[in-house]
Design an enzyme around this catalytic site. Structure first.
Site, PDB file in Angstrom:
ATOM      1  N   SER A   1      48.992  46.662  32.769  1.00 52.61           N
ATOM      2  CA  SER A   1      49.740  47.901  33.016  1.00 52.61           C
ATOM      3  C   SER A   1      50.665  48.286  31.862  1.00 52.61           C
ATOM      4  O   SER A   1      51.719  48.871  32.072  1.00 52.61           O
ATOM      5  CB  SER A   1      50.517  47.815  34.334  1.00 52.61           C
ATOM      6  OG  SER A   1      49.627  47.620  35.425  1.00 52.61           O
TER       7      SER A   1
ATOM      8  N   GLY B   1      46.032  46.471  36.206  1.00 56.33           N
ATOM      9  CA  GLY B   1      45.570  47.615  36.990  1.00 56.33           C
ATOM     10  C   GLY B   1      46.405  47.882  38.232  1.00 56.33           C
ATOM     11  O   GLY B   1      46.013  48.664  39.094  1.00 56.33           O
TER      12      GLY B   1
ATOM     13  N   ASN C   1      40.688  48.163  26.380  1.00 58.41           N
ATOM     14  CA  ASN C   1      39.645  47.500  27.163  1.00 58.41           C
ATOM     15  C   ASN C   1      39.152  48.533  28.168  1.00 58.41           C
ATOM     16  O   ASN C   1      39.789  48.768  29.183  1.00 58.41           O
ATOM     17  CB  ASN C   1      40.214  46.264  27.873  1.00 58.41           C
ATOM     18  CG  ASN C   1      39.208  45.633  28.818  1.00 58.41           C
ATOM     19  OD1 ASN C   1      38.013  45.947  28.778  1.00 58.41           O
ATOM     20  ND2 ASN C   1      39.684  44.744  29.682  1.00 58.41           N
TER      21      ASN C   1
ATOM     22  N   LYS D   1      36.695  48.484  30.100  1.00 56.94           N
ATOM     23  CA  LYS D   1      36.061  47.937  31.322  1.00 56.94           C
ATOM     24  C   LYS D   1      34.755  48.703  31.601  1.00 56.94           C
ATOM     25  O   LYS D   1      34.085  49.115  30.651  1.00 56.94           O
ATOM     26  CB  LYS D   1      37.047  47.989  32.489  1.00 56.94           C
ATOM     27  CG  LYS D   1      38.395  47.351  32.099  1.00 56.94           C
ATOM     28  CD  LYS D   1      39.308  47.065  33.244  1.00 56.94           C
ATOM     29  CE  LYS D   1      40.590  46.445  32.708  1.00 56.94           C
ATOM     30  NZ  LYS D   1      41.489  45.976  33.740  1.00 56.94           N
TER      31      LYS D   1
ATOM     32  N   GLU E   1      39.100  39.445  35.183  1.00 55.48           N
ATOM     33  CA  GLU E   1      38.099  40.043  36.084  1.00 55.48           C
ATOM     34  C   GLU E   1      36.793  39.250  36.015  1.00 55.48           C
ATOM     35  O   GLU E   1      36.085  39.126  37.009  1.00 55.48           O
ATOM     36  CB  GLU E   1      37.895  41.528  35.746  1.00 55.48           C
ATOM     37  CG  GLU E   1      39.086  42.349  36.235  1.00 55.48           C
ATOM     38  CD  GLU E   1      39.369  43.606  35.426  1.00 55.48           C
ATOM     39  OE1 GLU E   1      38.505  44.040  34.657  1.00 55.48           O
ATOM     40  OE2 GLU E   1      40.487  44.135  35.570  1.00 55.48           O
TER      41      GLU E   1
ATOM     42  N   HIS F   1      38.301  37.368  30.316  1.00 63.18           N
ATOM     43  CA  HIS F   1      39.131  38.314  31.054  1.00 63.18           C
ATOM     44  C   HIS F   1      39.225  37.879  32.518  1.00 63.18           C
ATOM     45  O   HIS F   1      38.255  37.367  33.078  1.00 63.18           O
ATOM     46  CB  HIS F   1      38.543  39.729  30.958  1.00 63.18           C
ATOM     47  CG  HIS F   1      39.489  40.769  31.466  1.00 63.18           C
ATOM     48  ND1 HIS F   1      39.636  41.035  32.808  1.00 63.18           N
ATOM     49  CD2 HIS F   1      40.367  41.574  30.817  1.00 63.18           C
ATOM     50  CE1 HIS F   1      40.567  41.968  32.956  1.00 63.18           C
ATOM     51  NE2 HIS F   1      41.018  42.313  31.767  1.00 63.18           N
TER      52      HIS F   1
ATOM     53  N   GLU G   1      47.634  38.002  29.952  1.00 57.73           N
ATOM     54  CA  GLU G   1      47.497  39.048  30.953  1.00 57.73           C
ATOM     55  C   GLU G   1      47.747  38.479  32.343  1.00 57.73           C
ATOM     56  O   GLU G   1      46.830  37.896  32.953  1.00 57.73           O
ATOM     57  CB  GLU G   1      46.084  39.636  30.917  1.00 57.73           C
ATOM     58  CG  GLU G   1      45.737  40.293  29.606  1.00 57.73           C
ATOM     59  CD  GLU G   1      44.680  41.376  29.785  1.00 57.73           C
ATOM     60  OE1 GLU G   1      44.937  42.508  29.379  1.00 57.73           O
ATOM     61  OE2 GLU G   1      43.613  41.090  30.364  1.00 57.73           O
TER      62      GLU G   1
HETATM   63  P1  PGA Z   1      45.459  47.531  32.675  1.00 55.76           P
HETATM   64  O1  PGA Z   1      44.351  46.448  32.249  1.00 55.76           O
HETATM   65  O2  PGA Z   1      46.130  47.980  31.413  1.00 55.76           O
HETATM   66  O3  PGA Z   1      44.685  48.612  33.358  1.00 55.76           O
HETATM   67  O4  PGA Z   1      46.412  46.817  33.594  1.00 55.76           O
HETATM   68  C1  PGA Z   1      44.586  45.521  31.220  1.00 55.76           C
HETATM   69  C2  PGA Z   1      43.391  44.630  31.062  1.00 55.76           C
HETATM   70  O5  PGA Z   1      42.787  44.270  32.079  1.00 55.76           O
HETATM   71  O6  PGA Z   1      43.002  44.256  29.931  1.00 55.76           O
END
Ligand code: PGA
Length: 255
Positions: free
Chosen positions: A216, A176, A13, A15, A100, A98, A170
């Site tokens: 992460s 993140g 992903n 982003k 976010e 997601h 998630e």
């Molecule tokens: P990350 O993000 O691996 O940077 O924690 C995962 C995601 O948001 O899909």
């Protein structure tokens, strides 16, 4: 439970990262590193990268993915992208819900459900994201939050359509942040999701469903997470932007 028909899926992903030139370069680096992958590999890239990424992936085992789509077929929705527009560009997977988007862009369980239906109707596969916040985990609400999100997202989705859906667990507090859920924590919630899907549909649908962990996940912790009984892959943010790290996670995902 029979694992044999579940091919793991590792999806990057990206982003809001990577210009088209950067996307091309990264895919050229990733391609040879994952060519013998034992799992499905997808890259969910920004809309503006889709055409470039699709061309850079041609003839490889990489699948093209996007990060959102609108629920309407077309119309006065400034700034939005329809599922048909993605399908036309050769997109296979679209990430929906997601955290976010839920956190910063007013995404609700209802809009997640509507977007999923639009994606499925255009022949796209969906990576549906669910997850609890830290406050929700600390107050013991994780199972309730996850159940509510899964149930609402799947409202009106048929057993046949479930074949086109991957669910990504998630935990918001792990995205993140460098804080990963322990393999046990992640495995528990993924098992809960599978159990719920069994209740909503049947055992065959639940057994075939692929459930990813995301938050992460990196080259070091991937093998332990992916070894969990109910984890069938990963949705990778930060670590998907570095070819060797992403390739190491892909290598850890075996059936
Ligand atoms: P990350 O993000 O691996 O940077 O924690 C995962 C995601 O948001 O899909």
């Amino acid at each position: 439970m029979d694992f044999s028909n579940r091919t793991p899926i590792v999806a990057g992903n990206w982003k809001m990262n990577m210009t088209r030139a950067e996307a091309k370069k990264l895919i050229e680096e990733i391609r040879p590193l994952v060519k013998d992958a034992a799992c499905e590999v997808a890259l969910c890239v920004p809309f503006t990268d889709l055409e470039t990424a699709g061309a850079a992936m041609e003839g490889s085992n990489l699948k093209l993915g996007a990060q959102n789509c609108h629920w309407a077929a077309s119309g006065a929705f400034t700034g939005e992208i329809s599922a048909a527009m993605l399908a036309e560009l050769g997109v296979s997977y679209v990430v929906i819900g997601h955290s976010e988007r839920r956190q910063y862009f007013g995404e609700t369980d209802q809009t997640v459900n509507a977007r999923m239906k639009a994606a499925l109707s255009c022949g796209l596969r969906v990576i549906l994201c669910v997850g609890e916040t830290l406050a929700q985990r600390e107050s013991g609400q994780t199972p309730l939050v996850i159940c509510n999100q899964v149930k609402a997202a799947l409202d009106g989705i048929t057993a046949a359509q479930m074949k086109e859906i991957v669910i990504a667990y998630e935990p918001v507090w792990a995205i993140g942040t460098g804080k990963t859920a322990t393999a046990q924590q992640a495995g528990e919630v993924c098992a809960l999701i599978r159990g719920m899907v069994q209740g909503l549909y049947n055992e065959a649908v639940a057994d075939a469903l692929r459930i990813q962990y995301g938050g992460s996940m990196n080259a070091k912790n991937a093998a332990e997470l992916l070894a969990q009984y109910d984890i069938d892959g990963g949705l990778i943010g930060g670590a998907s932007l570095k070819a060797p790290d992403f390739a190491a996670i892909v290598a850890a995902a075996k059936q």
